[in-house]
Motif scaffolding. Sequence first.
Motif, PDB file in Angstrom:
ATOM      1  N   LYS A 168      38.499  21.857  30.033  1.00 55.95           N
ATOM      2  CA  LYS A 168      39.439  21.335  29.442  1.00 55.95           C
ATOM      3  C   LYS A 168      40.890  22.011  29.463  1.00 55.95           C
ATOM      4  O   LYS A 168      41.860  21.416  29.545  1.00 55.95           O
ATOM      5  CB  LYS A 168      39.051  21.460  27.919  1.00 55.95           C
ATOM      6  CG  LYS A 168      37.957  20.646  27.574  1.00 55.95           C
ATOM      7  CD  LYS A 168      37.369  20.736  26.038  1.00 55.95           C
ATOM      8  CE  LYS A 168      36.268  20.142  25.737  1.00 55.95           C
ATOM      9  NZ  LYS A 168      35.478  20.419  24.358  1.00 55.95           N
ATOM     10  N   SER A 171      42.403  21.378  32.748  1.00 56.80           N
ATOM     11  CA  SER A 171      42.690  19.698  33.010  1.00 56.80           C
ATOM     12  C   SER A 171      44.175  19.716  32.234  1.00 56.80           C
ATOM     13  O   SER A 171      44.897  18.959  32.644  1.00 56.80           O
ATOM     14  CB  SER A 171      41.676  18.918  32.330  1.00 56.80           C
ATOM     15  OG  SER A 171      42.139  17.411  32.241  1.00 56.80           O
ATOM     16  N   LYS A 174      47.030  21.192  34.281  1.00 57.29           N
ATOM     17  CA  LYS A 174      47.315  20.184  35.237  1.00 57.29           C
ATOM     18  C   LYS A 174      48.229  19.160  34.813  1.00 57.29           C
ATOM     19  O   LYS A 174      49.022  18.404  35.259  1.00 57.29           O
ATOM     20  CB  LYS A 174      46.358  19.960  36.202  1.00 57.29           C
ATOM     21  CG  LYS A 174      46.507  18.843  37.193  1.00 57.29           C
ATOM     22  CD  LYS A 174      45.172  18.790  38.070  1.00 57.29           C
ATOM     23  CE  LYS A 174      45.591  17.843  39.276  1.00 57.29           C
ATOM     24  NZ  LYS A 174      44.213  17.664  40.029  1.00 57.29           N
TER      25      LYS A 174
END
Length: 231
Positions: A168, A171, A174
């Motif tokens: 998580k 992600s 990013k």
Amino acid sequence: MKRTFVIGALAVSFISVSAFANALEFPHIATTGYGEIQVKPDMAEFSVRVVQSQMDADQAKQSVDSVVDSFLNSLMSQGIEKHDIQSSNLHLSPQYHYPEKGKPELVGYRASRTVTVQVMELDKLNDYLDLALQSGINQVDSIELKVKDQGQYQQAARIAAIKDAQGKAASLAKGFEQKLGQVWRIEYRQPMNQPVVMRSMAMDSKMESSSYQDSVITIRDRVDVTYQIAK
């Protein structure tokens, strides 16, 4: 072994908020990771009770003690270790009839004892319940399905929770075009895992073995992680 990952709530913060006393004074990402492991039970623990009512207190006590002694002897003859059996002390209470008028009338005594047995071979659970019935036990209080080595499954669920939190965080970083920095804080909150419980059965109610052999125990874990956002 089947693994199930549950995606939970997450929070992202890039600017500290002075309104909160515990707010961090640097850009960060906070995530919560969840992990679940589903396993089949391989052991059980059951509690049964004998209840007898007699006019005389000594008769009630002797009747209950006789049933419990018979059951304990039958269990040990079938290979159950003494340390896997716990029997409670006798509970004895007077029973009264309450007429519409006049004083309560003593009508007898109710005696009861409970026996708890840990079963290391799940396929023999019904055999031990049959022994209870044959000995005169007349109530099943609970049957708990468990796993022998829960620690290894808890560790697997914990690793799953860690990977969930890491995934998580990566992600989010990013997605917001940020670079994930070092871990700043880890908070571990292991959930309370509950065994599969079957409660309150009359001893004359036959339980099919498939009702517990097809059961699944879910072992959960959780971790909260706060990452710094690298400059």
